[in-house]
Design an enzyme around this catalytic site. Sequence first.
Site, PDB file in Angstrom:
ATOM      1  N   ASP A 312       0.718  -1.266  -0.056  1.00 48.00           N
ATOM      2  CA  ASP A 312       0.023  -0.012  -0.042  1.00 48.00           C
ATOM      3  C   ASP A 312       0.958   1.210  -0.147  1.00 48.00           C
ATOM      4  O   ASP A 312       2.015   1.242  -0.431  1.00 48.00           O
ATOM      5  CB  ASP A 312      -0.722  -0.057   1.182  1.00 48.00           C
ATOM      6  CG  ASP A 312      -2.299   0.579   0.974  1.00 48.00           C
ATOM      7  OD1 ASP A 312      -2.389   1.849   0.959  1.00 48.00           O
ATOM      8  OD2 ASP A 312      -3.199  -0.179   1.044  1.00 48.00           O
ATOM      9  N   HIS A 365      -3.329   5.805   3.495  1.00 49.37           N
ATOM     10  CA  HIS A 365      -4.248   4.918   3.247  1.00 49.37           C
ATOM     11  C   HIS A 365      -4.174   3.697   3.838  1.00 49.37           C
ATOM     12  O   HIS A 365      -4.722   2.664   4.173  1.00 49.37           O
ATOM     13  CB  HIS A 365      -4.346   4.783   1.807  1.00 49.37           C
ATOM     14  CG  HIS A 365      -5.246   3.987   1.042  1.00 49.37           C
ATOM     15  ND1 HIS A 365      -4.785   2.450   0.656  1.00 49.37           N
ATOM     16  CD2 HIS A 365      -6.704   3.945   0.736  1.00 49.37           C
ATOM     17  CE1 HIS A 365      -5.788   1.897   0.265  1.00 49.37           C
ATOM     18  NE2 HIS A 365      -6.847   2.766   0.112  1.00 49.37           N
ATOM     19  N   SER A 576     -11.325  -0.935  -1.116  1.00 52.64           N
ATOM     20  CA  SER A 576      -9.978  -0.861  -0.260  1.00 52.64           C
ATOM     21  C   SER A 576     -10.330  -1.462   1.104  1.00 52.64           C
ATOM     22  O   SER A 576      -9.313  -1.935   2.035  1.00 52.64           O
ATOM     23  CB  SER A 576      -9.406   0.416  -0.325  1.00 52.64           C
ATOM     24  OG  SER A 576      -8.491   0.607  -1.457  1.00 52.64           O
TER      25      SER A 576
END
Length: 715
Positions: A312, A365, A576
């Site tokens: 990520d 994220h 996600s």
Amino acid sequence: MSRHPASALLGLLGLTLLSACDVTFTPDMNPPDTGTTPVPTTPTTLADRTVPLAQAASATLNVPFSGTWSAVSIPAWLRLSQQAGSGNVAFTVTADRSLVTPLAADQQTLSAPLTLSWSSGTGSAARSGTVTWTVTAAQYSVTGRVTAPAQAQGNDIGTAAPPARTDTAPEARGVIVRYRATPDTLGIQGTPDTRQAQQTQQAQWQTVTRQVARTLSSAGLTGQAIRPLSSRSVAVQVSDVPAALAALRADPSVESVTPDVILRAQATAAPVTPTDQYAPLQWAYPLTGYGAVWRDMESGTYSKAVTVAVIDTGVRFDHPDLKGQLWQPGEGAMDLITSTGNGDGDGPDTDPTDPAVPGRSTGSHGTHVTGIIAARWGLNDASCAACSLTGVVGATRTANVKVLPVRVIDATGNATESDVALAIRYAAGLPVSVNGVMTRTPHAAQVINLSLGGATSAANAQEMCDAVQDATAAGSLVVAAAGNGYGTLPYYPAACPGAVAVASVTLSGGSAPVRSTFSNAYPQVQLAAPGGADPYTQGTFNGAALNGKPMPDMILSTSWDYQKNEPNYELEVGTSQASPQVAALAALLLSKGVTSDAAGTLARLNATATDLGAAGRDDQFGYGLINAAAALNAPAVSSGHGLRLQDARGRTYQPALDTLGRFQAWLGDGIYRAVAGEDLNGNGIYGETGERRDERSFTLSDTQPGVDLGDMQAR
């Protein structure tokens, strides 16, 4: 892939009507009665009216008119074969009732205005205006009754408190002693004299009773309620169980002695509810049965070490809610971004910290994804004055699971396919070249999470797909976000052979979730997990409040405030957020030992998923919504019964049950599944894997407008 904020590898008159539609003309549409045959005329104006479809699926309309017309406002559930023209207003209107059927399925008739704009004549005779034709449609009906164990009310009936739970050894009130076989205690075999046998047995009982009393007395102990259990065994109550055990074990005539432990009635266990400050906002875990799973963890059986790689943006190692949950730099954590033109790239290294760059304010994220899997439970280290001391919780709780951060997405939200391919191989424990040096992680990941992807072609994604195949061959399960494209286009690497593409679901207000509107649907989708509601629709079915307002159905997890340079928590939505929930459950299956390899883990996830939408695997949900409690054989934590109702397109409806369990739902045409069942994991979804159920399929249409399912036994 997150939907918010963005991330990743982007990432409806006349006489020609069907029999079910009877239109009444307004008086000005008919000439006066003069006793003579009227001369046909063509109206130059249009008037408001009602268009009842009744139970017909469609109706063909032809209204005399001289001029031009167009439909300027068409209800979403109606389709017109022609939307504009000149002369007679003529078209076929078709209704899709399901589009506006409410969640409660309690609206017997649908009604909506269709607005037409018209003009006629020329010069001083020119006229124009708008009219409203109100289209009504009767809904179709399904009835039935959910039968469950009998229930009653009474003022003299109390509710017992749940038994106290203890993790210590069971309480004992005495001991059970078994003596060795001796001439004095052997039974008489083959004797025809029943009386003699009874006398012999009585003598044997007396022998073992006297023997246990003598042994205890010699140790200064007093036996109470001595009771023979057989010719060789006896139970005795003692005040000091450990001392009695020691004394009796020293007697050579004793074969065995054990505590006489207390057994209790086994009621349904209570689910575990986290006490962390923001845990009540994390609705995804109860939806997938984690209250039961976390109770199961108290057995201590989730002990096998498992690593989940999060490929990520990197992560914030300094987030207090992740302390001790990550493999650190020097332990396999890795930044593999090779590009340096993004403002934060300094080449590959062993520090995958998600950095601050000019203009960046909030949102990490990778930190968000990691928290879904492994955020700590309980108190955290103090990190700022306004920071929560407990924050959120992660799915894996006390299981022996750690996250391996691998950074491939830069601070602008972009990643290259080559970096992703390299990272997949690295995370799987395969050797890769980093800065010209052959490198491999000391903590190969049994599960790899990819909350990233893009609408690239299969040909362009070949290198990533090859990497997925290599990782699979090395023993890793590769889980990836299916994409947030609002369509049916496959996203890669989720669509790669061997990858597990994960779709997103959200709350519906009913007893089954629905597909998130943004979640891509295509043949490679295998599973679904909570990813939240489209941020533009702002669903608030979770029932929680945040800062005095209803909280949107989004996923809350750990993040970072780059403006203040301090940890925070953030609501995000997307595939996600769905993908790491599948990865976390896969890790728990391995940690508990329910499964031992990637293939078995995926098979278990698929077999225990809650089938949503059309029966069987489908492009929207794959095999269905992950069910953590069923997958992990967790104990029952509830015992409710109810009904869930879905159509083949994945929409859910929740008709009310009366006190006798009867229901009547008003629905549109379509194929439906009704499931009456029990709810053992407390998630409000009835009749899942491992729960008793009664399932019926039925079809509603204008030729079959009513169905009675009869009694459905939810037990």
